[in-house]
Write a protein that holds these residues in place. Structure first.
Motif, PDB file in Angstrom:
ATOM      1  N   ALA A   9    -114.473  36.904 -82.296  1.00  0.00           N
ATOM      2  CA  ALA A   9    -115.385  38.001 -82.612  1.00  0.00           C
ATOM      3  C   ALA A   9    -115.085  39.211 -81.736  1.00  0.00           C
ATOM      4  O   ALA A   9    -114.361  39.119 -80.741  1.00  0.00           O
ATOM      5  CB  ALA A   9    -116.830  37.549 -82.405  1.00  0.00           C
ATOM      6  N   LEU A  10    -115.658  40.336 -82.106  1.00  0.00           N
ATOM      7  CA  LEU A  10    -115.462  41.562 -81.334  1.00  0.00           C
ATOM      8  C   LEU A  10    -115.998  41.438 -79.915  1.00  0.00           C
ATOM      9  O   LEU A  10    -115.504  42.100 -79.004  1.00  0.00           O
ATOM     10  CB  LEU A  10    -116.136  42.744 -82.047  1.00  0.00           C
ATOM     11  CG  LEU A  10    -115.520  43.125 -83.390  1.00  0.00           C
ATOM     12  CD1 LEU A  10    -116.356  44.208 -84.054  1.00  0.00           C
ATOM     13  CD2 LEU A  10    -114.094  43.575 -83.222  1.00  0.00           C
ATOM     14  N   ASP A  11    -117.007  40.578 -79.726  1.00  0.00           N
ATOM     15  CA  ASP A  11    -117.569  40.399 -78.387  1.00  0.00           C
ATOM     16  C   ASP A  11    -116.762  39.409 -77.549  1.00  0.00           C
ATOM     17  O   ASP A  11    -117.138  39.090 -76.433  1.00  0.00           O
ATOM     18  CB  ASP A  11    -119.029  39.968 -78.464  1.00  0.00           C
ATOM     19  CG  ASP A  11    -119.225  38.614 -79.149  1.00  0.00           C
ATOM     20  OD1 ASP A  11    -118.215  37.951 -79.486  1.00  0.00           O
ATOM     21  OD2 ASP A  11    -120.385  38.222 -79.345  1.00  0.00           O
ATOM     22  N   HIS A  63    -121.704  37.080 -86.307  1.00  0.00           N
ATOM     23  CA  HIS A  63    -120.669  37.974 -85.787  1.00  0.00           C
ATOM     24  C   HIS A  63    -121.084  39.424 -85.965  1.00  0.00           C
ATOM     25  O   HIS A  63    -121.943  39.739 -86.757  1.00  0.00           O
ATOM     26  CB  HIS A  63    -119.355  37.751 -86.547  1.00  0.00           C
ATOM     27  CG  HIS A  63    -118.716  36.449 -86.240  1.00  0.00           C
ATOM     28  ND1 HIS A  63    -118.153  36.155 -85.040  1.00  0.00           N
ATOM     29  CD2 HIS A  63    -118.581  35.338 -86.992  1.00  0.00           C
ATOM     30  CE1 HIS A  63    -117.676  34.939 -85.060  1.00  0.00           C
ATOM     31  NE2 HIS A  63    -117.925  34.413 -86.238  1.00  0.00           N
ATOM     32  N   ARG A  64    -120.405  40.306 -85.264  1.00  0.00           N
ATOM     33  CA  ARG A  64    -120.681  41.730 -85.386  1.00  0.00           C
ATOM     34  C   ARG A  64    -120.186  42.292 -86.706  1.00  0.00           C
ATOM     35  O   ARG A  64    -120.418  43.434 -87.005  1.00  0.00           O
ATOM     36  CB  ARG A  64    -120.057  42.481 -84.217  1.00  0.00           C
ATOM     37  CG  ARG A  64    -120.776  42.163 -82.929  1.00  0.00           C
ATOM     38  CD  ARG A  64    -120.306  43.001 -81.805  1.00  0.00           C
ATOM     39  NE  ARG A  64    -120.528  44.404 -82.110  1.00  0.00           N
ATOM     40  CZ  ARG A  64    -120.041  45.403 -81.411  1.00  0.00           C
ATOM     41  NH1 ARG A  64    -119.308  45.153 -80.349  1.00  0.00           N
ATOM     42  NH2 ARG A  64    -120.278  46.638 -81.744  1.00  0.00           N
ATOM     43  N   TRP A  65    -119.482  41.470 -87.533  1.00  0.00           N
ATOM     44  CA  TRP A  65    -119.045  41.988 -88.815  1.00  0.00           C
ATOM     45  C   TRP A  65    -120.168  42.011 -89.828  1.00  0.00           C
ATOM     46  O   TRP A  65    -120.033  42.557 -90.891  1.00  0.00           O
ATOM     47  CB  TRP A  65    -117.835  41.264 -89.363  1.00  0.00           C
ATOM     48  CG  TRP A  65    -117.981  39.798 -89.616  1.00  0.00           C
ATOM     49  CD1 TRP A  65    -119.102  39.112 -89.985  1.00  0.00           C
ATOM     50  CD2 TRP A  65    -116.948  38.831 -89.519  1.00  0.00           C
ATOM     51  NE1 TRP A  65    -118.826  37.796 -90.135  1.00  0.00           N
ATOM     52  CE2 TRP A  65    -117.519  37.588 -89.849  1.00  0.00           C
ATOM     53  CE3 TRP A  65    -115.598  38.893 -89.192  1.00  0.00           C
ATOM     54  CZ2 TRP A  65    -116.780  36.427 -89.867  1.00  0.00           C
ATOM     55  CZ3 TRP A  65    -114.878  37.724 -89.198  1.00  0.00           C
ATOM     56  CH2 TRP A  65    -115.466  36.514 -89.527  1.00  0.00           C
TER      57      TRP A  65
END
Length: 86
Positions: A9-11, A63-65
């Motif tokens: 994930a982006l994090d 997720h940040r998506w």
């Protein structure tokens, strides 16, 4: 038929998921393409969609998506307006 996928994930969080039959059926319905053609037509976006759907189906991780809710966006907009100099 299964595909094991690892999602970063982006994090920075990493999770493993498995795209299964239900995910492939949803893919065919959404994309109007057959998974039988994956051997010759597999795209990176196809793998990303399958990972997203598998994680959504299992409710494993948010997720940040995922898009933010409208309420969150509007409250953020109002907050930024209140901090503008007069």
């Amino acid at each position: 038929m299964k595909i094991n996928l690892e999602v970063t994930a982006l994090d920075g969080g990493v999770s493993k998921c498995t795209a299964q039959f239900a995910d492939f059926i949803a893919f065919e319905n959404e994309k109007n393409r057959s998974v039988a053609n994956f051997q010759t037509e597999l795209r990176l976006t196809d793998l990303a969609w399958l990972a997203w759907h598998a994680e959504k189906r299992t409710k494993k991780r948010r997720h940040r998506w995922h898009s933010r809710s409208r309420r969150h966006r509007s409250s953020r907009r109002q907050h930024s307006r209140s901090q503008r100099p007069v």
